[in-house]
Design an enzyme around this catalytic site. Structure first.
Site, PDB file in Angstrom:
ATOM      1  N   LYS A 197       0.838  -1.209   0.000  1.00 52.12           N
ATOM      2  CA  LYS A 197       0.000   0.000   0.000  1.00 52.12           C
ATOM      3  C   LYS A 197       0.868   1.252   0.000  1.00 52.12           C
ATOM      4  CE  LYS A 197      -1.745   2.911   2.802  1.00 52.12           C
ATOM      5  NZ  LYS A 197      -1.749   4.130   1.977  1.00 52.12           N
ATOM      6  N   GLU A 249       9.925   1.429  10.554  1.00 59.46           N
ATOM      7  CA  GLU A 249      10.959   2.422  10.214  1.00 59.46           C
ATOM      8  C   GLU A 249      10.284   3.773  10.346  1.00 59.46           C
ATOM      9  OE1 GLU A 249      13.922   1.463   9.692  1.00 59.46           O
ATOM     10  OE2 GLU A 249      13.750  -0.624   9.053  1.00 59.46           O
ATOM     11  N   CYS A 295      13.748  10.847   6.386  1.00 64.91           N
ATOM     12  CA  CYS A 295      13.810  10.410   7.785  1.00 64.91           C
ATOM     13  C   CYS A 295      15.240  10.484   8.315  1.00 64.91           C
ATOM     14  CB  CYS A 295      13.264   8.998   7.909  1.00 64.91           C
ATOM     15  SG  CYS A 295      14.025   7.879   6.746  1.00 64.91           S
ATOM     16  N   GLU A 346      10.435  16.327  14.626  1.00 65.16           N
ATOM     17  CA  GLU A 346      10.831  16.125  13.234  1.00 65.16           C
ATOM     18  C   GLU A 346      10.085  17.134  12.357  1.00 65.16           C
ATOM     19  OE1 GLU A 346       9.446  12.513  11.210  1.00 65.16           O
ATOM     20  OE2 GLU A 346      11.494  12.255  10.482  1.00 65.16           O
TER      21      GLU A 346
HETATM   22  P1  NAP Z   1       2.555   8.458   7.731  1.00 64.47           P
HETATM   23  O1  NAP Z   1       1.521   9.506   7.809  1.00 64.47           O
HETATM   24  O2  NAP Z   1       2.905   7.720   8.954  1.00 64.47           O
HETATM   25  O3  NAP Z   1       2.081   7.451   6.588  1.00 64.47           O
HETATM   26  C1  NAP Z   1       2.844   6.345   6.203  1.00 64.47           C
HETATM   27  C2  NAP Z   1       1.947   5.306   5.583  1.00 64.47           C
HETATM   28  O4  NAP Z   1       1.034   4.820   6.561  1.00 64.47           O
HETATM   29  C3  NAP Z   1       1.092   5.834   4.443  1.00 64.47           C
HETATM   30  O5  NAP Z   1       0.970   4.830   3.470  1.00 64.47           O
HETATM   31  C4  NAP Z   1      -0.227   6.095   5.126  1.00 64.47           C
HETATM   32  O6  NAP Z   1      -1.306   6.080   4.259  1.00 64.47           O
HETATM   33  C5  NAP Z   1      -0.286   4.938   6.086  1.00 64.47           C
HETATM   34  N1  NAP Z   1      -1.199   5.139   7.215  1.00 64.47           N
HETATM   35  C6  NAP Z   1      -1.631   6.310   7.759  1.00 64.47           C
HETATM   36  N2  NAP Z   1      -2.469   6.070   8.775  1.00 64.47           N
HETATM   37  C7  NAP Z   1      -2.569   4.733   8.898  1.00 64.47           C
HETATM   38  C8  NAP Z   1      -3.262   3.862   9.769  1.00 64.47           C
HETATM   39  N3  NAP Z   1      -4.032   4.321  10.745  1.00 64.47           N
HETATM   40  N4  NAP Z   1      -3.144   2.535   9.598  1.00 64.47           N
HETATM   41  C9  NAP Z   1      -2.352   2.037   8.621  1.00 64.47           C
HETATM   42  N5  NAP Z   1      -1.669   2.807   7.767  1.00 64.47           N
HETATM   43  C10 NAP Z   1      -1.756   4.142   7.910  1.00 64.47           C
HETATM   44  O7  NAP Z   1       3.919   9.016   7.190  1.00 64.47           O
HETATM   45  P2  NAP Z   1       4.110   9.996   5.957  1.00 64.47           P
HETATM   46  O8  NAP Z   1       3.500  11.295   6.359  1.00 64.47           O
HETATM   47  O9  NAP Z   1       3.667   9.360   4.710  1.00 64.47           O
HETATM   48  O10 NAP Z   1       5.715  10.054   5.874  1.00 64.47           O
HETATM   49  C11 NAP Z   1       6.476  10.840   6.683  1.00 64.47           C
HETATM   50  C12 NAP Z   1       7.039  10.070   7.857  1.00 64.47           C
HETATM   51  O11 NAP Z   1       7.696   8.879   7.453  1.00 64.47           O
HETATM   52  C13 NAP Z   1       8.101  10.856   8.591  1.00 64.47           C
HETATM   53  O12 NAP Z   1       7.880  10.812   9.971  1.00 64.47           O
HETATM   54  C14 NAP Z   1       9.397  10.136   8.246  1.00 64.47           C
HETATM   55  O13 NAP Z   1      10.417  10.273   9.169  1.00 64.47           O
HETATM   56  C15 NAP Z   1       8.945   8.744   8.111  1.00 64.47           C
HETATM   57  N6  NAP Z   1       9.885   7.997   7.292  1.00 64.47           N
HETATM   58  C16 NAP Z   1      10.691   7.072   7.888  1.00 64.47           C
HETATM   59  C17 NAP Z   1      11.608   6.361   7.148  1.00 64.47           C
HETATM   60  C18 NAP Z   1      12.509   5.332   7.786  1.00 64.47           C
HETATM   61  O14 NAP Z   1      12.987   4.468   7.076  1.00 64.47           O
HETATM   62  N7  NAP Z   1      12.724   5.374   9.073  1.00 64.47           N
HETATM   63  C19 NAP Z   1      11.693   6.572   5.784  1.00 64.47           C
HETATM   64  C20 NAP Z   1      10.858   7.516   5.198  1.00 64.47           C
HETATM   65  C21 NAP Z   1       9.954   8.212   5.976  1.00 64.47           C
HETATM   66  P3  NAP Z   1      -1.950   7.476   3.699  1.00 64.47           P
HETATM   67  O15 NAP Z   1      -0.897   8.140   2.926  1.00 64.47           O
HETATM   68  O16 NAP Z   1      -3.054   7.050   2.858  1.00 64.47           O
HETATM   69  O17 NAP Z   1      -2.356   8.253   4.899  1.00 64.47           O
END
Ligand code: NAP
Ligand code: MG
Length: 450
Positions: free
Chosen positions: A152, A227, A261, A352
């Site tokens: 997804k 992650e 990240c 962050e």
């Molecule tokens: P996010 O809001 O946590 O979303 C990540 C994924 O989870 C998306 O596919 C999102 O879908 C889905 N999601 C959201 N709510 C959910 C729920 N209740 N149940 C299951 N899935 C759900 O993160 P983002 O805003 O896309 O990305 C930014 C974050 O990712 C930052 O905090 C960054 O640090 C972190 N990140 C970490 C790494 C690492 O490897 N450590 C790498 C890249 C990014 P939708 O888009 O449809 O909401």
């Protein structure tokens, strides 16, 4: 209907049907029926398919880079190198399929052997900042270990993953082995987490949603790897090559417009060289090329959305801004490279930001640098700049983070484990370590009694 925007122009690039719970259930059912056949495919045939996929990604590299650039607002040159890494990841795991060995262990009355068994159907949930790259980090080891997958992508950036799904079919992966669903996290993501037939969730995203993934996975004792976010330190000692450190530091925060990240968004500088380093840093930051992602020279594009831009701006308001660069005006969700002088207690140093904003923080000595670097709930990455060999080893061992670099700011390599300490999550991606997260160890005792 979902309208997918180009964040550099705010113009639509695609309109899609969103998957819902029914489609998620159907995808899990397809993956479940494909599983017995896929796990029985010989390791060399599985490797062969992964190699074909790698070759197709290489062949379609420009197309995929263009999709990613338009959907995320990434500079095209960066998008191309990300697609290069996607191909490398599939090559690496093609090579790993038949090298993920078990052991034989001498025990009383016989021998014990261990086997690496796949988990079954795995759900992969990825964010919008590196959509296809992060997808490949999960798909490669998951498929190599014999799992079937439901991927997804983030709602804002589903296009490259959907195209990859087609390439998987072209490569010859059997129907049902790789399923890609564009849908909301709160609908499709949650259904994958709750579904009793999904054995594991590989999640990359925010710490906030990571917590939800972990909580909801408890109901079915699902395996999870998380992650999550970061607030990494770039530690510059007085004895470092300050010119080199300063030339590199902007790209460690402003690459991908800071939506990374691993961003070294806290720049820690030893007091005795603070003023000199800040001057060099401002000069280097002035050189970052911000603008049209389609232009070959561009180094930084816009942020992903209007809402995200507003959030990023809120971190800078009222801060001691040392430098603010130029950025195009709207349309597009532009935000300039920004350096803010701060202490580690300021909000900008604690949370962050996920935008092109760095906090510059002075430190007194080595012990102070380590204390500040570790004074954060996160522990993903970081850098240490010094010419003192004993010092970089001491500091590297003392910083609580999963991925560190010395006299460099890079974090990600296909061959090396990647992942976080503390609230940056757990489990490792990339390298041979990722295979542990997509397999179970089974121990079998074989009696040798006559
Ligand atoms: P996010 O809001 O946590 O979303 C990540 C994924 O989870 C998306 O596919 C999102 O879908 C889905 N999601 C959201 N709510 C959910 C729920 N209740 N149940 C299951 N899935 C759900 O993160 P983002 O805003 O896309 O990305 C930014 C974050 O990712 C930052 O905090 C960054 O640090 C972190 N990140 C970490 C790494 C690492 O490897 N450590 C790498 C890249 C990014 P939708 O888009 O449809 O909401
Ligand atoms: Mg989000």
């Amino acid at each position: 209907m979902l309208t997918v925007l180009n964040p550099a122009t705010e113009e639509p690039v695609a309109e899609l049907e969103q998957a819902g719970v029914e489609e998620a259930d159907a995808a899990v059912a397809r993956a479940r029926s494909a599983f017995p056949g896929w796990r029985a495919v010989s390791p060399s045939d599985r490797a062969h398919l992964l190699r074909r996929l790698a070759a197709l990604v290489e062949e379609h590299r420009e197309e995929l880079a263009q999709i990613e650039s338009r959907n995320v607002g990434k500079p095209i040159s960066g998008a191309r190198s990300e697609m290069g890494m996607v191909a490398q990841v599939f090559h690496f795991y093609a090579g790993a399929v038949d090298k993920h060995n078990g052991e034989t262990i001498p025990v009383a009355g016989g021998i014990a052997a261990t086997f690496r068994e796949p988990l079954g159907v795995v759900g992969l949930i990825v964010p919008w900042n590196f959509p296809l790259n992060i997808s490949s980090w999960k798909l490669g080891p998951a498929l190599a270990c014999g799992n079937t997958v439901v991927l997804k992508p983030a709602e804002l950036t589903p296009l490259s993953a959907l195209r990859l799904g087609e390439l998987c079919l072209d490569a010859g992966f059997p129907e049902g082995v790789v399923n890609v669903l564009a849908g909301k996290g709160s609908v499709v993501g949650q259904r994958l987490i709750d579904h009793p037939d999904v054995g594991k969730i590989g999640f990359t995203g925010s710490t906030e949603v990571g917590r939800v993934v972990m909580q909801r996975s408890a109901a079915t004792i699902k395996r999870v790897t998380l992650e999550l976010g970061g607030k990494s330190a770039n530690v510059v000692f007085a004895d470092a090559d300050l010119e080199r450190a300063a030339a590199s530091a902007p790209y460690a925060v402003f690459d991908n417009a800071g939506q990374d990240c691993c961003a070294r968004s806290r720049i820690l500088v030893e007091k005795t060289v603070y003023d000199r380093f800040l001057e060099l840093l401002i000069e280097a930051t002035r050189g970052v090329q911000v603008g049209d992602p389609a232009s070959e020279e561009t180094e930084m594009g816009p942020l992903i959305s209007a809402a995200h831009k507003e959030k990023v701006a809120s971190y800078v308001d009222g801060g001691r801004v040392a430098f603010r660069g130029d950025a195009p005006s709207s349309p597009g969700f532009w935000f300039p490279c920004t350096l803010v002088e701060a202490t580690n207690d300021d909000r900008i140093a604690r949370e962050e930001v996920f935008g092109p904003v760095a906090a510059v923080i002075p430190f007194a000595d080595e012990a102070d640098a380590i204390r500040i670097a570790n004074d954060t709930p996160y522990g993903l990455s970081g850098s240490i700049w010094t010419r003192d060999g004993a010092r970089f080893l001491r500091v590297a061992r003392a910083i609580d983070a999963g991925v560190l670099s010395v006299n460099a700011n890079t974090s990600v390599r296909v061959q090396t484990p990647f992942g976080g300490f503390k609230q940056s999550g757990f489990g490792r991606e990339l390298g041979m370590h990722a295979l542990d997260g997509y397999s179970e160890v089974k121990s079998v005792f074989i009696s040798t009694e006559a």
